[in-house]
Design a protein around this motif. Sequence first.
Motif, PDB file in Angstrom:
ATOM      1  N   LEU A  33       0.864  -1.162   0.106  1.00  0.00           N
ATOM      2  CA  LEU A  33       0.063   0.025  -0.097  1.00  0.00           C
ATOM      3  C   LEU A  33       0.794   1.254  -0.015  1.00  0.00           C
ATOM      4  CD1 LEU A  33      -2.959  -0.824   2.433  1.00  0.00           C
ATOM      5  CD2 LEU A  33      -3.032  -0.539  -0.071  1.00  0.00           C
ATOM      6  N   VAL A  34       1.725   1.142   0.829  1.00  0.00           N
ATOM      7  CA  VAL A  34       2.976   2.511   0.705  1.00  0.00           C
ATOM      8  C   VAL A  34       3.471   2.607  -0.600  1.00  0.00           C
ATOM      9  CG1 VAL A  34       5.044   3.259   1.790  1.00  0.00           C
ATOM     10  CG2 VAL A  34       3.448   2.316   3.298  1.00  0.00           C
ATOM     11  N   PHE A  35       3.887   1.651  -1.272  1.00  0.00           N
ATOM     12  CA  PHE A  35       4.468   1.745  -2.542  1.00  0.00           C
ATOM     13  C   PHE A  35       3.531   2.284  -3.544  1.00  0.00           C
ATOM     14  CE2 PHE A  35       8.205  -0.698  -0.903  1.00  0.00           C
ATOM     15  CZ  PHE A  35       9.156   0.146  -0.901  1.00  0.00           C
ATOM     16  N   ASN A  36       2.256   1.882  -3.348  1.00  0.00           N
ATOM     17  CA  ASN A  36       1.322   2.107  -4.456  1.00  0.00           C
ATOM     18  C   ASN A  36       0.688   3.595  -4.105  1.00  0.00           C
ATOM     19  OD1 ASN A  36       0.908  -0.214  -6.234  1.00  0.00           O
ATOM     20  ND2 ASN A  36      -0.292  -1.178  -4.533  1.00  0.00           N
ATOM     21  N   ALA A  37       0.864   4.031  -3.207  1.00  0.00           N
ATOM     22  CA  ALA A  37       0.614   5.335  -2.741  1.00  0.00           C
ATOM     23  C   ALA A  37       1.607   6.594  -2.957  1.00  0.00           C
ATOM     24  CB  ALA A  37       0.215   5.418  -1.081  1.00  0.00           C
ATOM     25  N   LEU A  38       2.882   5.958  -3.006  1.00  0.00           N
ATOM     26  CA  LEU A  38       3.972   6.857  -3.450  1.00  0.00           C
ATOM     27  C   LEU A  38       3.807   7.126  -4.902  1.00  0.00           C
ATOM     28  CD1 LEU A  38       6.518   5.683  -1.047  1.00  0.00           C
ATOM     29  CD2 LEU A  38       5.536   7.905  -1.154  1.00  0.00           C
ATOM     30  N   ARG A  39       3.733   5.635  -5.713  1.00  0.00           N
ATOM     31  CA  ARG A  39       3.540   5.839  -6.888  1.00  0.00           C
ATOM     32  C   ARG A  39       2.411   6.798  -7.450  1.00  0.00           C
ATOM     33  NH1 ARG A  39       5.656   6.572 -11.751  1.00  0.00           N
ATOM     34  NH2 ARG A  39       4.775   4.925 -13.259  1.00  0.00           N
ATOM     35  N   PHE A  40       1.215   6.584  -7.087  1.00  0.00           N
ATOM     36  CA  PHE A  40      -0.003   7.218  -7.521  1.00  0.00           C
ATOM     37  C   PHE A  40       0.331   8.976  -7.118  1.00  0.00           C
ATOM     38  CE2 PHE A  40      -2.470   3.371  -7.267  1.00  0.00           C
ATOM     39  CZ  PHE A  40      -2.501   3.060  -8.639  1.00  0.00           C
ATOM     40  N   ALA A  41       1.041   9.066  -6.131  1.00  0.00           N
ATOM     41  CA  ALA A  41       1.428  10.626  -5.675  1.00  0.00           C
ATOM     42  C   ALA A  41       2.143  11.099  -6.645  1.00  0.00           C
ATOM     43  CB  ALA A  41       1.874  10.610  -4.326  1.00  0.00           C
ATOM     44  N   ALA A  42       3.003  10.432  -7.337  1.00  0.00           N
ATOM     45  CA  ALA A  42       4.119  11.056  -8.148  1.00  0.00           C
ATOM     46  C   ALA A  42       3.824  10.875  -9.386  1.00  0.00           C
ATOM     47  CB  ALA A  42       5.407   9.779  -8.076  1.00  0.00           C
ATOM     48  N   ASP A  44       1.540  12.190 -13.055  1.00  0.00           N
ATOM     49  CA  ASP A  44       1.228  13.391 -13.653  1.00  0.00           C
ATOM     50  C   ASP A  44       0.140  12.984 -14.256  1.00  0.00           C
ATOM     51  OD1 ASP A  44       1.196  15.850 -14.515  1.00  0.00           O
ATOM     52  OD2 ASP A  44       2.597  15.697 -16.159  1.00  0.00           O
ATOM     53  N   TYR A  45      -1.070  13.190 -13.594  1.00  0.00           N
ATOM     54  CA  TYR A  45      -2.518  12.954 -14.055  1.00  0.00           C
ATOM     55  C   TYR A  45      -2.764  13.756 -15.147  1.00  0.00           C
ATOM     56  CZ  TYR A  45      -2.755  10.004 -10.159  1.00  0.00           C
ATOM     57  OH  TYR A  45      -2.516   8.733  -9.232  1.00  0.00           O
ATOM     58  N   VAL A  53      -6.754   7.610 -16.732  1.00  0.00           N
ATOM     59  CA  VAL A  53      -6.914   7.264 -15.410  1.00  0.00           C
ATOM     60  C   VAL A  53      -8.192   6.404 -15.194  1.00  0.00           C
ATOM     61  CG1 VAL A  53      -7.347   8.549 -13.026  1.00  0.00           C
ATOM     62  CG2 VAL A  53      -5.519   9.531 -14.655  1.00  0.00           C
ATOM     63  N   ALA A  54      -9.168   6.909 -15.874  1.00  0.00           N
ATOM     64  CA  ALA A  54     -10.487   6.062 -15.390  1.00  0.00           C
ATOM     65  C   ALA A  54     -10.297   4.647 -16.041  1.00  0.00           C
ATOM     66  CB  ALA A  54     -11.556   6.632 -16.545  1.00  0.00           C
ATOM     67  N   ALA A  55      -9.398   4.492 -16.911  1.00  0.00           N
ATOM     68  CA  ALA A  55      -9.094   3.000 -17.336  1.00  0.00           C
ATOM     69  C   ALA A  55      -8.495   2.375 -16.337  1.00  0.00           C
ATOM     70  CB  ALA A  55      -8.411   2.912 -18.761  1.00  0.00           C
ATOM     71  N   TRP A  56      -7.557   3.054 -15.574  1.00  0.00           N
ATOM     72  CA  TRP A  56      -6.737   2.342 -14.437  1.00  0.00           C
ATOM     73  C   TRP A  56      -7.553   1.967 -13.399  1.00  0.00           C
ATOM     74  CZ3 TRP A  56      -2.599   6.825 -14.517  1.00  0.00           C
ATOM     75  CH2 TRP A  56      -1.624   6.358 -15.395  1.00  0.00           C
ATOM     76  N   LEU A  57      -8.574   2.823 -13.083  1.00  0.00           N
ATOM     77  CA  LEU A  57      -9.741   2.513 -11.987  1.00  0.00           C
ATOM     78  C   LEU A  57     -10.547   1.360 -12.212  1.00  0.00           C
ATOM     79  CD1 LEU A  57     -10.416   6.139 -11.044  1.00  0.00           C
ATOM     80  CD2 LEU A  57      -8.924   4.559  -9.686  1.00  0.00           C
ATOM     81  N   VAL A  58     -11.033   1.448 -13.413  1.00  0.00           N
ATOM     82  CA  VAL A  58     -11.879   0.253 -13.852  1.00  0.00           C
ATOM     83  C   VAL A  58     -11.099  -0.812 -14.049  1.00  0.00           C
ATOM     84  CG1 VAL A  58     -13.185  -0.498 -15.659  1.00  0.00           C
ATOM     85  CG2 VAL A  58     -13.613   1.870 -15.132  1.00  0.00           C
ATOM     86  N   ALA A  59     -10.058  -1.038 -14.366  1.00  0.00           N
ATOM     87  CA  ALA A  59      -8.979  -2.205 -14.335  1.00  0.00           C
ATOM     88  C   ALA A  59      -8.882  -2.829 -13.101  1.00  0.00           C
ATOM     89  CB  ALA A  59      -7.851  -1.921 -15.080  1.00  0.00           C
ATOM     90  N   GLY A  60      -8.661  -1.608 -11.991  1.00  0.00           N
ATOM     91  CA  GLY A  60      -8.291  -2.089 -10.588  1.00  0.00           C
ATOM     92  C   GLY A  60      -9.390  -2.780 -10.025  1.00  0.00           C
TER      93      GLY A  60
END
Length: 75
Positions: A33-42, A44-45, A53-60
């Motif tokens: 979770l920490v590594f994923n949060a750091l990656r998502f914070a870095a 450039d949306y 971004v919507a495709a990432w969320l649906v895939a998740g």
Amino acid sequence: MAFALSLGWLRELFAPQPIRGRGWMWIAVAVVLVFNALRFAALDYDSAGLDLVAAWLVAGLCIGFAEEVLTRGTS
């Protein structure tokens, strides 16, 4: 939801699930979770765009649903 209701899965899906193991087992979950949060914070949306971004969320969401169905099964 209607599909799960028609097959009678909702009782099993939303029933309390036993969690076995020790507290140290949650360390791996916290690290991921920490590594994923750091990656998502870095990320450039703005340059990625809303559609990506919507495709990432649906895939998740699909991945999580597929994992639950495969590991818990239908019975």
